[in-house]
Write a protein that holds these residues in place. Structure first.
Motif, short mmCIF file in Angstrom:
data_model
loop_
_atom_site.label_atom_id
_atom_site.label_comp_id
_atom_site.label_asym_id
_atom_site.label_seq_id
_atom_site.Cartn_x
_atom_site.Cartn_y
_atom_site.Cartn_z
N ILE A 178 0.83 -1.20 0.00
CA ILE A 178 0.00 0.00 0.00
C ILE A 178 0.87 1.26 0.00
O ILE A 178 0.59 2.25 -0.69
N TRP A 179 1.93 1.25 0.76
CA TRP A 179 2.90 2.36 0.79
C TRP A 179 3.53 2.55 -0.58
O TRP A 179 3.64 3.67 -1.09
N SER A 180 3.90 1.46 -1.22
CA SER A 180 4.47 1.53 -2.56
C SER A 180 3.47 2.11 -3.56
O SER A 180 3.82 2.95 -4.41
N ILE A 181 2.21 1.69 -3.48
CA ILE A 181 1.17 2.20 -4.38
C ILE A 181 0.95 3.68 -4.14
O ILE A 181 0.82 4.47 -5.09
N ALA A 182 0.90 4.09 -2.88
CA ALA A 182 0.67 5.50 -2.57
C ALA A 182 1.78 6.38 -3.13
O ALA A 182 1.52 7.44 -3.72
N VAL A 183 3.03 5.96 -2.95
CA VAL A 183 4.16 6.74 -3.46
C VAL A 183 4.10 6.86 -4.98
O VAL A 183 4.25 7.95 -5.55
N ALA A 184 3.85 5.74 -5.65
CA ALA A 184 3.80 5.75 -7.11
C ALA A 184 2.65 6.61 -7.63
O ALA A 184 2.79 7.35 -8.61
N ALA A 185 1.50 6.52 -6.96
CA ALA A 185 0.34 7.29 -7.40
C ALA A 185 0.57 8.79 -7.24
O ALA A 185 0.16 9.58 -8.10
N LEU A 186 1.22 9.20 -6.16
CA LEU A 186 1.47 10.62 -5.93
C LEU A 186 2.59 11.15 -6.82
O LEU A 186 2.60 12.33 -7.18
N ARG A 187 3.52 10.31 -7.19
CA ARG A 187 4.54 10.73 -8.16
C ARG A 187 3.90 10.97 -9.52
O ARG A 187 4.29 11.89 -10.25
N GLU A 188 2.93 10.15 -9.87
CA GLU A 188 2.24 10.32 -11.14
C GLU A 188 1.38 11.58 -11.13
O GLU A 188 1.29 12.28 -12.13
N TRP A 189 0.75 11.88 -9.99
CA TRP A 189 -0.17 13.02 -9.90
C TRP A 189 -0.20 13.49 -8.44
O TRP A 189 -0.98 12.99 -7.64
N PRO A 190 0.62 14.48 -8.08
CA PRO A 190 0.71 14.93 -6.68
C PRO A 190 -0.59 15.49 -6.13
O PRO A 190 -0.78 15.51 -4.91
N GLU A 191 -1.52 15.94 -6.99
CA GLU A 191 -2.78 16.50 -6.51
C GLU A 191 -3.87 15.44 -6.41
O GLU A 191 -5.05 15.75 -6.21
N ARG A 192 -3.52 14.20 -6.54
CA ARG A 192 -4.51 13.12 -6.53
C ARG A 192 -5.27 13.08 -5.21
O ARG A 192 -4.70 13.26 -4.13
N ARG A 193 -6.58 12.82 -5.29
CA ARG A 193 -7.38 12.60 -4.09
C ARG A 193 -7.17 11.17 -3.60
O ARG A 193 -7.35 10.21 -4.36
N MET A 194 -6.79 11.05 -2.35
CA MET A 194 -6.43 9.73 -1.82
C MET A 194 -6.76 9.65 -0.35
O MET A 194 -6.62 10.63 0.39
N MET A 195 -7.20 8.49 0.07
CA MET A 195 -7.43 8.20 1.49
C MET A 195 -6.66 6.94 1.85
O MET A 195 -6.74 5.94 1.13
#
Length: 358
Positions: A206-223
């Motif tokens: 989950i930590w790996s997914i969160a980092v990758a997702a925010l690198r792709e789009w830092p403004e992404r909505r995430m919980m």
């Protein structure tokens, strides 16, 4: 009822009995489908159902089924999801860092890169020991490089591998890695809200997914909902603090054991804090099988996509409690501007909000 059905996989046809497991039928007829866990968790044997019917084994996407779980019900045409990128690399144990009394961060220096998607896992074999599946993760300090792979390993009492780390398995120990495996990985270009749920070392992918997702789009909505049985089992405090600095990221640490909790940690279970889900949401869940199944069921009820891997430890560290305590104190600080996310109604009064400038 027909005595047999015609099954076609990647253009190769064979006859199979009604009710036979698709994976067994394929392997018995010379179709070399990749597989690993045989329990419907890893996703390695997933195939796409083009036409016809099978019973059971539904995957995380429409028409995707787990060949190891679905049974033949009619003539069917399927396409495999072969992972030609699976490879074996050699390496040495290069880093051991305790994250809590139970969890240790393991770094392995490899002789060549092991390309993978965030959320996948590898089979890890320390020389002289049985292989174990561990989720590939992002280091909690610094940035990874292409020649290093990181894991979070929970020490299991009596475990042949985890209990030997730092003792008989020391820095420089030879390691063989095979992978990547697993279908619960980050898909690129997702536009919906991401909801990531983890318990214990299920936080590694989950930590790996969160980092990758925010690198792709830092403004992404995430919980991110991170759960543990005790406060000490919430070893990921440092990572949660880093994630909370993003303006549209909501972090909810949860502890299931009744005890006096710091202000930042909520009592109960991760599913207690799921927001009101929308069909456009994309969920990732990893951890205790019961939690994962609950999240999948809740997501399915509203038509949201859920990619999930339960954490199934084999029956097969020194504590850094001060690190966790400091991280929890940071999470408890009233850091100012709340995240504006009107569709998080259920969790708004329960979760901690953060300011990106903190």
């Amino acid at each position: 009822m027909a005595r047999s059905h015609k099954i076609t996989i990647d253009g190769k046809s064979f006859e199979a009995r009604p009710g036979e497991l698709l994976l067994d039928a394929a392997l018995n007829n010379g179709v070399d489908l990749p597989y690993d866990c045989r329990a419907g968790h890893c996703g390695t044997c997933c195939v796409r159902l083009v036409s016809g019917d099978v019973v059971g084994g539904e995957g995380s996407e429409p028409s995707i089924v787990h060949a190891c779980q679905c049974r033949i019900a009619s003539n069917a045409v399927l396409e495999s999801n072969r992972r030609t990128s699976i490879r074996t690399v050699e390496g040495v144990l290069s880093s051991l860092r305790p994250l809590s009394a139970e969890v240790i961060e393991v770094g392995i220096k490899t002789d060549r890169a092991l390309a993978h998607h965030a959320g996948q896992y590898a089979q890890v074999c320390f020389k002289g020991y049985p292989r174990r599946p561990f989720s590939i993760t992002h280091p909690l300090r610094g940035n990874p490089d292409s020649s290093s792979i990181w894991f979070h390993v929970r020490r299991m009492k009596g475990g042949r591998v985890s209990a030997s780390l730092g003792k008989r398995i020391k820095l420089g120990h030879r390691v063989t890695l095979t992978g990547p495996y697993g279908s619960a990985h980050l898909r690129p270009n997702l536009e919906g809200r991401l909801i990531l749920v983890a318990t214990n070392t299920g936080f590694a992918p989950i930590w790996s997914i969160a980092v990758a997702a925010l690198r792709e789009w830092p403004e992404r909505r995430m919980m991110i909902i991170a759960g543990g049985r005790t406060v000490e089992s919430l070893y990921m405090g440092q990572a949660l603090v880093k994630l909370a600095r993003f303006p549209n990221v909501l972090v909810v640490p949860v502890c299931s054991t009744p005890e006096a909790l710091p202000n930042a940690i909520m009592p109960g279970r991760p599913t207690d804090y799921l927001p009101r889900l929308l069909p456009t949401d994309v969920l990732y869940a990893c951890g205790a099988p019961g939690m994962v199944e609950s999240v999948k069921s809740i997501a399915a009820h509203v038509g949201a996509t859920c990619h999930a891997d339960p954490f199934l430890p084999n029956a097969d560290g020194t504590s850094e409690g001060s690190v966790l305590t400091r991280a929890i104190k940071k999470l408890a600080l009233p850091l100012g501007r709340p995240m504006r996310n009107p569709d998080l109604d259920r969790s708004r009064d329960l979760a901690i909000t953060f300011d990106v400038s903190a």
